[in-house]
Design an enzyme around this catalytic site. Sequence first.
Site, short mmCIF file in Angstrom:
data_model
loop_
_atom_site.label_atom_id
_atom_site.label_comp_id
_atom_site.label_asym_id
_atom_site.label_seq_id
_atom_site.Cartn_x
_atom_site.Cartn_y
_atom_site.Cartn_z
N LEU A 24 0.74 -1.17 0.13
CA LEU A 24 -0.20 -0.18 -0.63
C LEU A 24 0.79 1.49 0.19
O LEU A 24 1.86 1.19 0.77
CB LEU A 24 -1.42 0.02 1.26
CG LEU A 24 -2.06 -1.17 1.22
CD1 LEU A 24 -2.42 -0.63 2.41
CD2 LEU A 24 -2.74 -1.36 0.09
N GLY A 27 -2.40 6.15 -2.48
CA GLY A 27 -2.32 6.43 -3.35
C GLY A 27 -3.58 5.31 -2.95
O GLY A 27 -5.20 5.77 -2.83
N HIS A 28 -3.51 4.03 -2.46
CA HIS A 28 -4.57 3.32 -1.79
C HIS A 28 -5.08 3.90 -0.71
O HIS A 28 -6.01 3.95 -0.21
CB HIS A 28 -3.05 1.80 -1.49
CG HIS A 28 -3.28 1.12 -2.25
ND1 HIS A 28 -1.84 1.45 -2.53
CD2 HIS A 28 -3.71 0.23 -3.00
CE1 HIS A 28 -1.11 -0.20 -3.24
NE2 HIS A 28 -2.73 -0.13 -4.29
N GLN A 52 -4.08 -12.41 -12.74
CA GLN A 52 -4.58 -10.75 -14.15
C GLN A 52 -3.13 -11.35 -14.71
O GLN A 52 -2.69 -9.80 -14.61
CB GLN A 52 -4.94 -10.09 -13.05
CG GLN A 52 -4.06 -9.96 -11.81
CD GLN A 52 -4.61 -8.24 -10.52
OE1 GLN A 52 -5.90 -8.70 -10.39
NE2 GLN A 52 -4.21 -7.34 -11.27
N ARG A 176 4.33 -0.40 -8.54
CA ARG A 176 5.31 -0.92 -9.36
C ARG A 176 6.75 -0.27 -9.32
O ARG A 176 8.04 -0.37 -10.08
CB ARG A 176 4.99 -1.61 -10.74
CG ARG A 176 4.47 -2.63 -10.81
CD ARG A 176 3.61 -3.52 -11.79
NE ARG A 176 2.73 -4.61 -12.04
CZ ARG A 176 2.29 -4.98 -12.29
NH1 ARG A 176 0.88 -3.91 -12.55
NH2 ARG A 176 1.71 -6.58 -11.66
#
Length: 259
Positions: A24, A27-28, A52, A176
Amino acid sequence: MQSFARGCKRRGLRIAFVPTMGALHAGHLSLIRRARSAADVVVVSIYVNPTQFGPREDLAAYPRTFRRDATACRRLGADVLFAPAGLYAADHSTWVEETQQSRGRCGTSRPTHFRGVTTVVAKLFNIVLPDVAVFGQKDAQQCDVIARMIRDLHFPVRLIISPTTREPDGLAMSSRNRYITPAERARAPHFHRALAAAAKLGPSRAATEARRLLKRQGFRVDYAEVANGRLCAAIFLGKARLIDNVPVKGARSKSADDG
Ligand code: AMP
């Protein structure tokens, strides 16, 4: 999780849900805050969904920082952190697939990605039973796919799209980003800058201009396209594949109103 959710419903409490893959960042956390303001009970899920990821993608290397994540959720007042060990039976054979919004953009270089996303989000909706689900505008195509799935499958869930949280220099926050080296990090803000500049040219010229600017910055461009009123792009930077999107001047968009 389901019986907790049913208990909430019996007591008339509304559930807001924030699905994540952990690691996290701010943004989260902005999504969790948004969820807090949208309902009585906030459920955050952390699950690195294997379906995914493509066969040559970063599933094994994906960052896992569970203890830090749990502390952050607690601090922000999330009521439940749902972190299932697994969601797929060994003989799992049922998929949820959206077939229009999933095509093009990220769907071209990641052909099975959105089928994994819709399948896991449908599972999570059936487990968490949310009234509201909060997703980030950063993943614009994911928002388009989930909105379509909610509509087409009649999920009784209201979708909230929350604006992209950025570093002070404009780089969209992402789990990422930790794959990039300091030298790559120094170049990374040019990604958002190029998109912001190109988007000012309007829907007919934005994508071509974005590709030109990104190539001039030395980025390897996966795609740059206008979709649903937003200029969306993906680039490769060292080991990372980064995505971002901005609203296009003069185009109609149903999404969050960020920069
Ligand atoms: P992930 O853990 O990457 O699957 O992301 C979980 C949720 O957080 C998704 O709805 C993402 O769109 C959202 N998200 C990721 N990065 C950001 C960001 N920089 N700003 C806003 N939302 C984000």
